[in-house]
Design a protein around this motif. Structure first.
Motif, PDB file in Angstrom:
ATOM      1  N   LYS A  78       0.832  -1.210   0.000  1.00 31.42           N
ATOM      2  CA  LYS A  78       0.000   0.000   0.000  1.00 31.42           C
ATOM      3  C   LYS A  78       0.865   1.259   0.000  1.00 31.42           C
ATOM      4  CE  LYS A  78      -3.835  -2.191   2.493  1.00 31.42           C
ATOM      5  NZ  LYS A  78      -4.578  -2.235   3.777  1.00 31.42           N
ATOM      6  N   SER A 124       2.452   1.609  -3.452  1.00 27.66           N
ATOM      7  CA  SER A 124       1.433   1.905  -4.464  1.00 27.66           C
ATOM      8  C   SER A 124       0.989   3.358  -4.380  1.00 27.66           C
ATOM      9  CB  SER A 124       0.229   0.976  -4.289  1.00 27.66           C
ATOM     10  OG  SER A 124       0.581  -0.366  -4.523  1.00 27.66           O
ATOM     11  N   GLU A 125       0.900   3.888  -3.186  1.00 30.62           N
ATOM     12  CA  GLU A 125       0.509   5.291  -3.023  1.00 30.62           C
ATOM     13  C   GLU A 125       1.495   6.216  -3.722  1.00 30.62           C
ATOM     14  OE1 GLU A 125      -0.694   8.434   0.564  1.00 30.62           O
ATOM     15  OE2 GLU A 125      -0.032   6.395   1.042  1.00 30.62           O
ATOM     16  N   GLU A 152      -5.163   1.097  -6.379  1.00 32.83           N
ATOM     17  CA  GLU A 152      -4.498   1.292  -5.084  1.00 32.83           C
ATOM     18  C   GLU A 152      -4.183   2.770  -4.843  1.00 32.83           C
ATOM     19  OE1 GLU A 152      -3.610  -0.180  -2.208  1.00 32.83           O
ATOM     20  OE2 GLU A 152      -5.036  -1.667  -2.881  1.00 32.83           O
ATOM     21  N   SER A 154      -5.911   4.894  -1.804  1.00 32.84           N
ATOM     22  CA  SER A 154      -5.027   5.543  -0.826  1.00 32.84           C
ATOM     23  C   SER A 154      -5.301   7.034  -0.709  1.00 32.84           C
ATOM     24  CB  SER A 154      -3.559   5.317  -1.209  1.00 32.84           C
ATOM     25  OG  SER A 154      -3.191   6.088  -2.342  1.00 32.84           O
ATOM     26  N   ARG A 185     -10.182  -5.301   0.313  1.00 31.94           N
ATOM     27  CA  ARG A 185     -10.197  -3.830   0.363  1.00 31.94           C
ATOM     28  C   ARG A 185     -11.619  -3.271   0.327  1.00 31.94           C
ATOM     29  NH1 ARG A 185      -7.068  -0.419   1.442  1.00 31.94           N
ATOM     30  NH2 ARG A 185      -6.029   0.544  -0.326  1.00 31.94           N
TER      31      ARG A 185
END
Length: 244
Positions: free
Chosen positions: A43, A46-47, A118, A122, A161
């Motif tokens: 995460k 990916s952000e 993602e 985020s 998610r």
């Protein structure tokens, strides 16, 4: 040491996932327990727009066709630049939305969609459902097993998610279900799918006119000048288009 290749490898990987697709395309999928540390790092990366490979996404991939101006070998920056630009556009475009339905046409092995979703999650974009459209999700398709494994891994993750995942193996089936359920997308992506680019006026445009929300956003990355343009297939330039 035994090295598994081709369909043998993907049949073995498929055994690690549960996957069931309902008549309306709704996907039920699960996998082995996700490592919390891996999930957290995924995460975080990916952000930032980075592709961090781990057990959550190691079956996902993207087109690497030689000579395609959307491939990293020909145009190393096109996909990542489009990813970041599109994410920012979607974030602004959906700022007032309570829920966002996302559709990907020609979604293939799902690396781009995984990365973009993602990034959106985020940043607080309320994506609640995802519709994936690709002929390779048809059980009789030549590349089905490889795509089934990618789909199972993708759906397993995004189910955790809180996102519903649907899969359709033709544009016609998707459009029918979207109309039937009124699940009209706010976002439609089309990334490096030559077949749909070539059929834009005949197939894609009429479908968009039927299902895309009035204020919806259509984004495409192609190897020719625009999703409906002739362009130059020998060019090293990739073309981005965002309408909405």
């Amino acid at each position: 040491m035994t090295v598994l290749v081709g369909e043998v490898l993907w049949h073995q990987r498929a055994e690690q996932f549960f996957l069931d697709v309902a008549a309306d395309g709704y996907v039920v999928a699960s996998c082995a327990e996700v490592n919390e540390a891996e999930a957290t790092e995924l995460k975080r990366q990916s952000e930032l727009g980075a592709w961090h490979v781990c057990s959550v996404n190691d079956c996902l991939a993207e087109c690497v066709a030689a000579g395609c101006s959307c491939s990293r070998s020909v145009n190393p920056v096109a996909r990542d630049a489009f990813l970041r630009t599109t994410a920012e556009r979607i974030i602004k475009h959906t700022a007032e939305h309570a829920e966002v339905c996302y559709t990907s046409l020609g979604s293939g092995l799902l690396r781009f969609d995984f990365s973009l979703l993602e990034m959106l999650l985020s940043r607080g974009v309320p994506v609640t459902s995802v519709h994936l459209v690709d002929s390779q999700y048809e059980p009789d398709a030549q590349g089905y097993m490889r795509h089934r494994v990618a789909l199972a891994q993708f759906a397993s993750w995004f189910t955790l998610r809180g996102v519903e995942v649907y899969v359709h193996y033709s544009l016609e089936r998707y459009a029918f279900e979207a109309r039937r359920t009124s699940a009209l997308p706010a976002i439609v992506m089309q990334v490096d799918c030559f077949e749909l680019t070539a059929a834009f006026d005949k197939e894609v445009k009429p479908a968009l006119e039927e299902v895309l929300q009035i204020d919806g956003l259509y984004c495409a990355l192609t190897s020719r000048e625009g999703a409906s343009g002739a362009g130059s297939m020998g060019s090293t330039c990739a073309w981005a288009e965002m309408n909405g």
